[in-house]
Design a protein around this motif. Structure first.
Motif, PDB file in Angstrom:
ATOM      1  N   UNK A  54       0.843  -1.196   0.000  1.00 22.86           N
ATOM      2  CA  UNK A  54       0.000   0.000   0.000  1.00 22.86           C
ATOM      3  C   UNK A  54       0.882   1.251   0.000  1.00 22.86           C
ATOM      4  N   UNK A  55       0.432   2.264  -0.745  1.00 23.87           N
ATOM      5  CA  UNK A  55       1.191   3.510  -0.810  1.00 23.87           C
ATOM      6  C   UNK A  55       1.287   4.210   0.536  1.00 23.87           C
ATOM      7  N   UNK A  68      -5.392   1.447  -2.444  1.00 24.53           N
ATOM      8  CA  UNK A  68      -4.361   2.409  -2.852  1.00 24.53           C
ATOM      9  C   UNK A  68      -3.065   1.621  -3.015  1.00 24.53           C
ATOM     10  N   UNK A  69      -2.868   1.056  -4.195  1.00 30.13           N
ATOM     11  CA  UNK A  69      -1.852   0.020  -4.410  1.00 30.13           C
ATOM     12  C   UNK A  69      -0.555   0.593  -4.972  1.00 30.13           C
ATOM     13  N   UNK A 108      -3.862   3.830  -9.028  1.00 29.80           N
ATOM     14  CA  UNK A 108      -2.787   3.324  -8.168  1.00 29.80           C
ATOM     15  C   UNK A 108      -2.588   4.315  -7.020  1.00 29.80           C
ATOM     16  N   UNK A 109      -1.710   3.960  -6.104  1.00 33.95           N
ATOM     17  CA  UNK A 109      -1.372   4.906  -5.034  1.00 33.95           C
ATOM     18  C   UNK A 109      -0.610   6.095  -5.619  1.00 33.95           C
ATOM     19  N   UNK A 139      -6.102   9.471  -2.129  1.00 36.04           N
ATOM     20  CA  UNK A 139      -4.862   8.677  -2.003  1.00 36.04           C
ATOM     21  C   UNK A 139      -4.502   7.939  -3.280  1.00 36.04           C
ATOM     22  N   UNK A 140      -5.130   8.301  -4.420  1.00 35.36           N
ATOM     23  CA  UNK A 140      -4.843   7.604  -5.677  1.00 35.36           C
ATOM     24  C   UNK A 140      -4.760   8.576  -6.846  1.00 35.36           C
ATOM     25  N   UNK A 141      -4.091   8.095  -7.906  1.00 40.91           N
ATOM     26  CA  UNK A 141      -4.116   8.739  -9.225  1.00 40.91           C
ATOM     27  C   UNK A 141      -4.720   7.750 -10.214  1.00 40.91           C
TER      28      UNK A 141
END
Length: 426
Positions: A54-55, A68-69, A108-109, A139-141
């Motif tokens: 996780x980021x 949030x990977x 993704x994170x 918490x993601x893009x």
């Protein structure tokens, strides 16, 4: 692709686990040691929520959102490694379970491996900065599918998990990812073996809001072109309105009828009363008898059934997605577990041998469900509102209740039962 989906899915049971909070250790071993119990519930598919690293940037809570990977190709060290997961997969397969993993390909994170190595694969705002479609998901893009190199990479990721032994994918917010990508991924992966695809389709209001802002969001009907199952969020929208007192149950029944007519003939919905994004049903409904009736209700709806780990013990607390918050198994209701296990296995058998479904409201909150096939027929009467008294009826019913093994005789009037009744009438 719904027309090519395996027929066993129509009565399948999916068991959802969040490894971090399944047990005190928060590792694959917690689930490995519980495989036989999970199978005995009637489970066909064991679904793992994301177990990837996780980021850290913009992390929600102490441990962060599993969605949030940071790296699609690795497993979080706190949970285990690929050797541990392979050991678990092998034991699951030995016990007749298929393994489903969560795929989060919309985003993704903020500090993911792909942000560092391929920033060109992400959606950008008017200033050229990486951004997202859903503002609250801070918490993601979001990934940008205009780049076909991204497609090739993501399909290779899926391929590597299939090589490890994974049998199925639950695809997070699947309608936000181009349908052509899912078609290509399914075509490529299903050449190897029968891979099952579950789409997390979306709440109607969420779809409407995103489309209003100009985004291309796929409908459930479109998604069935490449998925075997979709979420019942289009129906759960009405159930939530019922639980909050805004609508009556017939709105949901009407929608179930619509699903059977506007979606492809062999399409399969995944039914649920709770999941990691929605409250525990035991915190929504009051009283064990009421929850028992609703448990029979959702398991008898056409399609697959979802169990969120802990639901079978009537747990009220929903584990926190962002913290270490293990299920307290010793606090569960084990009498309810016995009932739950019996119902899941019984309703699986009913749906596997029957193909004609009907539902009607006999009186407010008193429901009759019928399933019939070439050789079998079942009638179920449910008390979804914990009512008492008697009501007039326009049918005669006599037989043994499959739940209690007691004789039931109904003619002219029905004395409302607190508990569900299931009778095999043919």
């Amino acid at each position: 692709m719904a027309i090519d989906s395996p027929s066993w899915l129509k009565s399948s049971v999916i068991y959802e686990v969040f490894v971090r909070n399944y047990g005190n250790a928060g590792t694959f071993n917690d689930i490995y040691n519980d495989i036989e119990r999970i199978k005995a519930l009637g489970t066909d598919i064991l679904w793992f929520m994301p177990f990837y690293p996780i980021g850290k940037v913009g992390r929600k809570g102490t441990h962060g959102s599993p969605y949030s990977i940071k790296d699609y190709e690795e497993i979080s060290k706190e949970i285990g490694n690929k050797r541990d997961f392979k050991r678990l997969i092998d034991k699951a397969h030995d016990n007749g379970l298929k393994i489903m993993i969560d795929i989060v390909f919309n985003h993704t994170s903020l500090d993911s491996k792909l942000v560092e190595t391929h920033p060109e694969w992400f959606v950008k705002d008017e200033n050229g900065k990486l951004t997202r479609k859903v503002e609250d998901w801070m918490d993601v893009y979001d990934l940008d599918y205009e780049n076909k190199d991204l497609w090739d990479y993501l399909i290779k990721v899926l391929d590597s998990w299939v090589d490890l032994g994974v049998d199925a994918f639950r695809c997070d917010v699947a309608p936000l990812v181009p349908l052509e990508f899912w078609k290509k991924a399914r075509e490529r992966l299903n050449q190897k073996k029968e891979v099952i695809w579950l789409a997390e389709t979306l709440d109607p209001k969420f779809i409407h809001d995103l489309r209003t802002r100009g985004y291309n969001v796929h409908s459930d009907s479109e998604v069935y072109q490449s998925f075997d199952l979709t979420y019942d969020y289009d129906g759960f929208y009405y159930l939530k309105s019922y639980f909050s007192g805004e609508r009556d149950l017939n709105h949901y029944f009407d929608h179930v009828f619509l699903q059977n007519t506007i979606f492809p003939k062999n399409s399969i919905k995944m039914r649920f009363l709770e999941n990691h994004d929605n409250p525990r049903i035991a915190s929504v409904l009051e009283g064990k008898n009421k929850i028992k009736n609703w448990t029979v209700f959702y398991n008898l709806l056409p399609g697959a059934s979802l169990i969120y780990a802990g639901q079978e013990l009537m747990m009220e607390k929903l584990p926190n997605l962002f913290e270490k918050d293990p299920i307290k198994w010793d606090k569960g209701d084990y009498e309810f577990l016995s009932f739950f296990k019996k119902i899941v296995n019984m309703t699986k058998e009913i749906k596997s041998t029957c193909d004609q479904f009907s539902i009607r409201e006999l009186s407010e909150g008193i429901i009759m469900i019928k399933w019939s096939g070439e050789e079998d027929e079942y009638t179920t009467i449910l008390n979804l509102e914990d009512r008492y008294g008697e009501i007039p009826v326009d049918f005669t019913l006599y037989g043994t209740d499959l739940i209690t093994n007691e004789i039931v005789s109904i003619q002219y009037f029905f004395v409302i039962s607190k508990l569900p009744i299931i009778i095999k009438t043919k």
